[in-house]
Scaffold this active site. Structure first.
Site, mmCIF file in Angstrom:
data_model
loop_
_atom_site.group_PDB
_atom_site.id
_atom_site.type_symbol
_atom_site.label_atom_id
_atom_site.label_comp_id
_atom_site.label_asym_id
_atom_site.label_seq_id
_atom_site.Cartn_x
_atom_site.Cartn_y
_atom_site.Cartn_z
ATOM 1 N N HIS A 122 -11.896 1.752 2.502
ATOM 2 C CA HIS A 122 -11.341 2.413 1.322
ATOM 3 C C HIS A 122 -12.315 2.605 0.169
ATOM 4 C CE1 HIS A 122 -6.869 1.653 2.482
ATOM 5 N NE2 HIS A 122 -7.574 2.241 3.421
ATOM 6 N N ASP A 128 -7.295 -4.157 10.124
ATOM 7 C CA ASP A 128 -6.555 -2.913 9.918
ATOM 8 C C ASP A 128 -7.300 -1.763 10.583
ATOM 9 O OD1 ASP A 128 -4.844 -0.952 9.148
ATOM 10 O OD2 ASP A 128 -5.341 -0.998 7.021
ATOM 11 N N GLU A 155 -3.033 -3.011 -2.448
ATOM 12 C CA GLU A 155 -4.175 -2.399 -1.750
ATOM 13 C C GLU A 155 -4.468 -1.005 -2.272
ATOM 14 O OE1 GLU A 155 -3.512 -1.943 2.455
ATOM 15 O OE2 GLU A 155 -5.527 -1.153 2.825
ATOM 16 N N LYS A 180 -7.103 2.506 -2.595
ATOM 17 C CA LYS A 180 -7.727 3.393 -1.607
ATOM 18 C C LYS A 180 -8.474 4.498 -2.325
ATOM 19 C CE LYS A 180 -6.085 6.082 2.360
ATOM 20 N NZ LYS A 180 -5.298 5.912 3.585
ATOM 21 N N ASP A 230 -12.555 7.174 6.237
ATOM 22 C CA ASP A 230 -11.642 6.036 6.435
ATOM 23 C C ASP A 230 -10.920 6.194 7.769
ATOM 24 O OD1 ASP A 230 -9.919 3.908 6.029
ATOM 25 O OD2 ASP A 230 -8.517 5.080 4.821
ATOM 26 N N HIS A 243 -8.728 -6.336 4.444
ATOM 27 C CA HIS A 243 -8.389 -5.543 5.619
ATOM 28 C C HIS A 243 -9.717 -5.185 6.266
ATOM 29 C CE1 HIS A 243 -4.021 -3.938 4.950
ATOM 30 N NE2 HIS A 243 -4.094 -5.242 5.117
ATOM 31 N N TRP A 274 0.853 -1.178 0.000
ATOM 32 C CA TRP A 274 0.000 0.000 0.000
ATOM 33 C C TRP A 274 0.891 1.230 0.000
ATOM 34 C CZ3 TRP A 274 -0.173 4.034 3.557
ATOM 35 C CH2 TRP A 274 -1.064 5.053 3.191
ATOM 36 N N ASP A 312 -10.526 4.118 10.390
ATOM 37 C CA ASP A 312 -9.851 2.980 11.014
ATOM 38 C C ASP A 312 -10.242 2.776 12.467
ATOM 39 O OD1 ASP A 312 -8.035 1.778 8.937
ATOM 40 O OD2 ASP A 312 -7.390 3.854 8.799
ATOM 41 N N ASP A 355 -9.710 -3.111 1.544
ATOM 42 C CA ASP A 355 -9.796 -2.557 2.895
ATOM 43 C C ASP A 355 -11.196 -1.955 3.030
ATOM 44 O OD1 ASP A 355 -9.756 -0.438 4.937
ATOM 45 O OD2 ASP A 355 -7.610 -0.852 5.096
#
Ligand code: RNT
Ligand code: ZN
Length: 423
Positions: free
Chosen positions: A266, A330, A230, A232, A298, A290, A189, A300, A263
């Site tokens: 994302h 993640d 990955e 995004k 985003d 993820h 990434w 997390d 992810d």
């Protein structure tokens, strides 16, 4: 046996009967759940800091907020924290490392000069704990990433540095996979993108594809290393343009036979990551997930048992994709106990998978194919109140892991033991 155990056994026997009336084999579901390994992301334990001690800002659009005490400061502290988390998560799992977690004995080693030896401590520890390892080159928290450009940087010297880093990391991943007898997924990434309107959107993407091709040029045994890429949607500082977008990497992964990493944070907030699984697996052999939780963006957040996570778990089971999917976490939260964050996220994901495995999927599919959409909807709703929680408690007990909130006691004890770390 204690009364509690007896009650638990009785409750479990009752739950098994409830599921049997729907044609669901609970023991079979638990066996399948036990075969799923989650890759715990090492970076939850220290706010994505790593051990390079350069004082470099994290950058790359990544942000960790919170000041909860107890952050791991050394590899040994981080390993002790992962061990603590694993004691509270049923099943056998993996650890996902970033290159910035190398152990270089206090010596500064450039990222394009890392070697498997710098991860020997991790490999030995993983072997002792029967854990698989996964890996990631680190394209942030570095002076040569400070402008927000790495593999797509216009300067060929900077690109070269990052290409060499990526290439070396694949070999480190392969060394991990070979030593541990389980393929390491090495996931690329990069943060590259533009805060404001980008005029040349083509150039950086052509540079990125060429750089990736160089990174992946050396063939590696897939029994040791598997490559993932990955994409995004946007990051802090790359709001207007991200070189490695979803479409870019989807095309790349299909044409180069790589794993695509999805992810969950994302995509546009109204997109369903779960719906992408069958779409991309129509064209790819394998994917990496993820599992994350975006709140408004985003962000997390720690994974919880929310609708989107449940939808992903259902897709993996309904589409029979478990064997083609590597599941990782993640997220990063420094506002709560960091070990507890791993435990909450992992247990939520496992519970979602359990609920999916306990679904009478064959029966629902046949209602669907017969066109009985009324019964499909009605049954999907009724299934939601089946006693999955009782089955989960049983699963935890047979794995020697606290079933309910008792696991928090263990976190508190670990907190007392590590109090000297401070903030
Ligand atoms: C960033 C990506 C990436 C990172 C880790 C630290 O948006 O999700 O996976 O979170 O590599
Ligand atoms: Zn990610």
């Amino acid at each position: 046996m204690t009364n509690l155990g007896l009650d638990g056994d009785r409750a479990y026997a009752w739950a098994v009967e409830q599921y049997a009336s729907w044609g669901v084999d609970v023991e079979g579901a638990l066996e399948r759940l036990g075969s799923i390994s989650i890759s715990l992301h090492c970076w939850q334990g220290d706010d994505v800091t790593g051990f390079e001690n350069t004082g470099e800002a994290i950058g790359g659009g990544l942000a960790v907020t919170g000041a909860y005490p107890g952050k791991a400061r050394t590899p040994d502290e981080l390993r002790a924290d992962v061990e603590q988390a694993l004691r509270l998560i049923p099943g056998s799992h993996r650890l996902n490392l970033h290159a910035s977690y190398a152990e270089t004995g206090g010596r500064a080693v450039a990222r394009d000069a890392l070697e498997p030896a710098h991860f020997q401590g991790w490999i030995d520890w993983a072997r002792a704990h029967r854990l698989g390892l996964d890996f990631n080159p680190t394209y942030f928290a570095h002076p040569l990433a400070a402008e927000g450009w790495t593999l797509a940087h216009p300067d060929p010297a900077i690109r070269r540095f990052w290409i060499d880093h990526g290439a070396i990391c694949r070999q480190i991943g392969a060394a991990m996979g070979k030593a541990l007898g389980t393929p390491c997924v090495t996931n690329v990434w990069i943060p590259d993108g533009s805060k404001d309107t980008r005029v040349d959107r083509r150039g950086p993407r052509e540079r990125l594809a060429a750089a990736l091709d160089e990174i992946f040029a050396l063939p590696l045994d897939p029994r040791h290393n598997k490559d993932a890429v990955e994409g995004k949607l946007f990051g802090i500082g790359s709001e207007s343009y991200v070189v490695g977008s979803h479409e870019f990497y989807l095309g790349y992964a299909i044409t180069r036979k790589k794993l695509l990493c999805l992810d969950m944070g994302h995509y546009h907030p109204t997109e369903s990551p779960a719906d992408k699984i069958s779409a991309v697996l129509s064209h790819l052999d394998e994917i990496l997930l993820h599992v994350s939780r975006g709140v408004r963006w985003d962000s997390d957040h720690v994974v919880i048992l929310a609708d989107e996570v449940q939808a992903v778990a259902h897709e993996l089971v309904r589409g029979d994709y478990l064997a083609r999917t590597r599941v990782g976490l993640d997220f990063f939260d420094a506002s709560i106990n960091r070990v507890a964050a791993w435990v909450v996220g992992s247990r939520a994901l496992l519970r979602a998978l359990l609920v999916a495995l306990l679904e009478p999927t064959a029966m629902l599919k046949s209602l669907e194919s017969e066109g009985d959409l009324t019964a499909r909807l009605a049954c999907l709703e009724e299934v939601k109140s089946l006693p999955a929680g009782v089955v989960w408690d049983h699963y935890c007990r047979v794995h020697g892991v606290p079933a309910g909130r008792e696991w928090l006691e263990s976190i508190r004890a670990h907190e007392r033991q590590t109090a000297s770390r401070g903030r």
